[in-house]
Design a protein around this motif. Structure first.
Motif, PDB file in Angstrom:
ATOM      1  N   UNK A 204       0.723  -1.479  -0.032  1.00  0.00           N
ATOM      2  CA  UNK A 204      -0.032  -0.050  -0.083  1.00  0.00           C
ATOM      3  C   UNK A 204       0.774   1.559   0.147  1.00  0.00           C
ATOM      4  N   UNK A 205       0.267   2.314  -0.318  1.00  0.00           N
ATOM      5  CA  UNK A 205       0.788   3.510  -0.354  1.00  0.00           C
ATOM      6  C   UNK A 205       1.473   4.162  -1.766  1.00  0.00           C
ATOM      7  N   UNK A 206       1.761   5.110  -2.040  1.00  0.00           N
ATOM      8  CA  UNK A 206       2.197   5.742  -3.229  1.00  0.00           C
ATOM      9  C   UNK A 206       3.436   5.096  -3.627  1.00  0.00           C
ATOM     10  N   UNK A 207       4.242   4.911  -2.714  1.00  0.00           N
ATOM     11  CA  UNK A 207       5.504   4.268  -3.017  1.00  0.00           C
ATOM     12  C   UNK A 207       5.954   2.997  -2.239  1.00  0.00           C
ATOM     13  N   UNK A 208       5.037   1.689  -2.547  1.00  0.00           N
ATOM     14  CA  UNK A 208       5.072   0.544  -1.780  1.00  0.00           C
ATOM     15  C   UNK A 208       6.402  -0.055  -1.515  1.00  0.00           C
ATOM     16  N   UNK A 209       6.430  -0.620  -0.545  1.00  0.00           N
ATOM     17  CA  UNK A 209       7.755  -1.541  -0.272  1.00  0.00           C
ATOM     18  C   UNK A 209       7.824  -2.865  -1.180  1.00  0.00           C
ATOM     19  N   UNK A 210       6.664  -3.397  -1.451  1.00  0.00           N
ATOM     20  CA  UNK A 210       6.697  -4.863  -2.014  1.00  0.00           C
ATOM     21  C   UNK A 210       5.679  -4.367  -3.475  1.00  0.00           C
ATOM     22  N   UNK A 211       6.021  -4.798  -4.539  1.00  0.00           N
ATOM     23  CA  UNK A 211       5.200  -4.761  -5.811  1.00  0.00           C
ATOM     24  C   UNK A 211       4.942  -6.072  -6.326  1.00  0.00           C
ATOM     25  N   UNK A 212       5.859  -6.944  -5.899  1.00  0.00           N
ATOM     26  CA  UNK A 212       5.717  -8.497  -6.611  1.00  0.00           C
ATOM     27  C   UNK A 212       4.411  -9.060  -5.951  1.00  0.00           C
ATOM     28  N   UNK A 213       3.526  -9.473  -6.683  1.00  0.00           N
ATOM     29  CA  UNK A 213       2.213  -9.836  -6.345  1.00  0.00           C
ATOM     30  C   UNK A 213       1.010  -9.049  -6.072  1.00  0.00           C
ATOM     31  N   UNK A 214       1.373  -7.690  -6.519  1.00  0.00           N
ATOM     32  CA  UNK A 214       0.302  -6.766  -6.241  1.00  0.00           C
ATOM     33  C   UNK A 214      -0.890  -7.017  -7.162  1.00  0.00           C
ATOM     34  N   UNK A 215      -0.617  -7.500  -8.256  1.00  0.00           N
ATOM     35  CA  UNK A 215      -1.882  -7.856  -9.048  1.00  0.00           C
ATOM     36  C   UNK A 215      -2.658  -9.110  -8.835  1.00  0.00           C
ATOM     37  N   UNK A 216      -2.075  -9.932  -7.972  1.00  0.00           N
ATOM     38  CA  UNK A 216      -2.814 -11.126  -7.412  1.00  0.00           C
ATOM     39  C   UNK A 216      -3.575 -10.594  -6.012  1.00  0.00           C
ATOM     40  N   UNK A 217      -3.090  -9.701  -5.387  1.00  0.00           N
ATOM     41  CA  UNK A 217      -3.731  -9.419  -4.315  1.00  0.00           C
ATOM     42  C   UNK A 217      -4.778  -8.357  -4.395  1.00  0.00           C
ATOM     43  N   UNK A 218      -4.405  -7.460  -5.638  1.00  0.00           N
ATOM     44  CA  UNK A 218      -5.711  -6.647  -5.871  1.00  0.00           C
ATOM     45  C   UNK A 218      -6.813  -7.313  -6.495  1.00  0.00           C
ATOM     46  N   UNK A 219      -6.668  -8.341  -7.358  1.00  0.00           N
ATOM     47  CA  UNK A 219      -7.888  -9.325  -7.770  1.00  0.00           C
ATOM     48  C   UNK A 219      -8.320  -9.914  -6.454  1.00  0.00           C
ATOM     49  N   UNK A 220      -7.651 -10.405  -5.313  1.00  0.00           N
ATOM     50  CA  UNK A 220      -8.319 -11.177  -4.448  1.00  0.00           C
ATOM     51  C   UNK A 220      -9.161  -9.954  -3.746  1.00  0.00           C
ATOM     52  N   UNK A 221      -8.657  -8.781  -3.478  1.00  0.00           N
ATOM     53  CA  UNK A 221      -9.513  -7.836  -2.958  1.00  0.00           C
ATOM     54  C   UNK A 221     -10.717  -7.397  -3.643  1.00  0.00           C
ATOM     55  N   UNK A 222     -10.655  -7.297  -4.935  1.00  0.00           N
ATOM     56  CA  UNK A 222     -11.710  -7.247  -5.831  1.00  0.00           C
ATOM     57  C   UNK A 222     -12.841  -8.141  -5.771  1.00  0.00           C
ATOM     58  N   UNK A 223     -12.604  -9.473  -5.665  1.00  0.00           N
ATOM     59  CA  UNK A 223     -13.344 -10.563  -5.613  1.00  0.00           C
ATOM     60  C   UNK A 223     -14.046 -10.367  -3.978  1.00  0.00           C
TER      61      UNK A 223
END
Length: 442
Positions: A134-153
């Motif tokens: 999270x945040x404008x400059x995230x500490x972790x970006x690997x896997x962000x698409x997977x997590x965003x999809x899970x949150x959407x669901x």
């Protein structure tokens, strides 16, 4: 129906549904104590302008640069398992925050924060990873698409049962993996994550939050303000009670965030302006809750010899022209010096002092003008009225009659000292106007 009612968003006409963070008085108190952290920060951080106690979200922090931060507070009992992504979306309040953010139109001045004392699940692409994404400059970006999809669901599933008007409705299916995600919704979730901060690592539980707030926030704030004889326990209790009253002290309960984020929406809506005002606390609101074990700051600090304040010549000339008796004039000089020392020693040193003092100066000067008018009317045209005016100042300049507040508890002699200082600065006279510069010192 009042015309203003037509302007109110439908969300204001319904109370929020129950959730796991607000079903007991103890957890309401926890939410208020987390809000107290933001309120106490106003004493030492000039960038925070106000805190609004909300209903759907627990509070909103307003910054002087126009930013607002919507904060959701969730307490997790120690017997519960770790928060996972699904928990955060439903019971943790992320769906609430997302709905509120969308109601604000995803405005660039809106930030989001989820505050919880619960530990986060550290498995791959789970809650702990989400916090770091999270945040404008995230500490972790690997896997962000997977997590965003899970949150959407998760959000789309929650929408089947909860009336979140800013989450789209999709057909119900048996398996969450089969939920049809609308085009662009994952991108919206990622934009949501970019303005979200999940605060969990140093958040105390309900059992310890009071002690943490008092020791780590209130006491340092009191020290930085240079306040003496503060009853810390009573002060903290009064602040939390004021927050609780602001949070639940009215019949109307509705989400105010979108109006706070865009004040122009409420500008022509008197109902909304009043509703927000009842729930808003400022720095001055926090100062009003400070309780002193000693009623006021001493006129002169113990162990320090009184010193004479700079200036004073103008005051002496004005008192003499007004025929104020010499002993009263000498006393006025001492009180002016007492005010000078008290302000130098007890002001907080923060930029907010300037506004506090300006407001008090206006009230003292206005009181002086009123006293002068009464003295003139009682004395008769053309006759000296300075002595009568000075006696009226003694009667009228009391802390109880002042609506302005200073960073320390003043007494009536401080107020009179400030009045004499204003007179020395030629804010008012004890007689008709005259050229002070051309008058010889008495």
């Amino acid at each position: 129906m009042d015309d203003d009612d037509d302007f109110v968003h439908p969300i204001f006409r319904s109370a929020p549904g129950e959730d796991s963070g607000s079903d007991t008085l103890g957890l309401y108190r926890f939410q208020a104590e987390i809000a107290a952290q933001a309120c106490l920060a106003m004493l030492t951080h000039e960038d925070i302008e106000y805190v609004v106690c909300e209903w759907h979200e627990d509070f909103v922090v307003g910054f002087k640069d126009g930013r607002v931060e919507l904060v959701s507070v969730k307490h997790r009992q120690y017997r519960r398992t770790l928060w996972n992504v699904g928990d955060l979306c439903k019971d943790g309040g992320l769906a609430h925050l997302f709905n509120s953010w969308r109601a604000c139109g995803g405005a660039s001045n809106v930030q989001l924060r989820l505050t919880t004392n619960g530990a986060l699940n550290t498995s791959k692409n789970n809650a702990a990873a989400l916090a770091r994404m999270c945040g404008s400059d995230p500490e972790v970006t690997d896997g962000i698409d997977t997590v965003a999809k899970a949150i959407a669901q998760y959000f789309l599933k929650i929408r089947w049962k909860q009336p979140y008007s800013n989450i789209p409705v999709v057909p119900e299916v048996a398996r969450m993996a089969d939920i049809a995600i609308p085009d662009g919704f994952i991108a919206t979730i990622k934009a949501f994550m970019a303005v979200l901060h999940i605060d969990f690592e140093k958040v105390p539980s309900a059992r310890f939050v009071t002690d943490v707030n008092i020791q780590q926030l209130l006491r340092p704030a009191i020290a930085s303000l240079g306040l003496d004889h503060v009853d810390v326990e009573t002060t903290y209790r009064r602040l939390v009670e004021r927050i609780e009253k602001a949070n639940r002290g009215e019949g109307e309960r509705g989400q105010l965030a979108e109006y706070i984020a865009n004040p122009s929406r409420a500008r022509y809506n008197t109902q909304m302006q009043h509703r927000i005002a009842r729930r808003t606390l400022y720095r001055s609101s926090v100062l009003e809750e400070i309780v002193y074990s000693r009623l006021t700051v001493p006129t002169f600090a113990r162990g320090q010899l009184p010193v004479s304040a700079p200036g004073g010549a103008n005051l002496r000339k004005k008192l003499a022209r007004g025929l104020v008796p010499p002993d009263e004039a000498a006393h006025a000089e001492k009180l002016r010096s007492a005010w000078y020392l008290a302000w130098a020693q007890h002001r907080s040193g923060l930029p907010g002092d300037i506004t506090d003092l300006a407001n008090m100066r206006l009230e003292v000067a206005a009181t002086a003008f009123e006293c002068r008018e009464h003295a003139q009317n009682a004395t008769g045209e053309g006759r000296p009225y300075g002595a009568r005016m000075n006696r009226l100042l003694t009667q009228q300049l009391t802390p109880e009659q002042m609506s302005a507040a200073l960073p320390f508890k003043i007494n009536k002699m401080h107020l009179r000292g400030l009045a004499y200082q204003l007179c020395d600065e030629c804010e008012f006279y004890f007689s008709e106007w005259f050229d002070v510069a051309g008058e010889e010192a008495s």
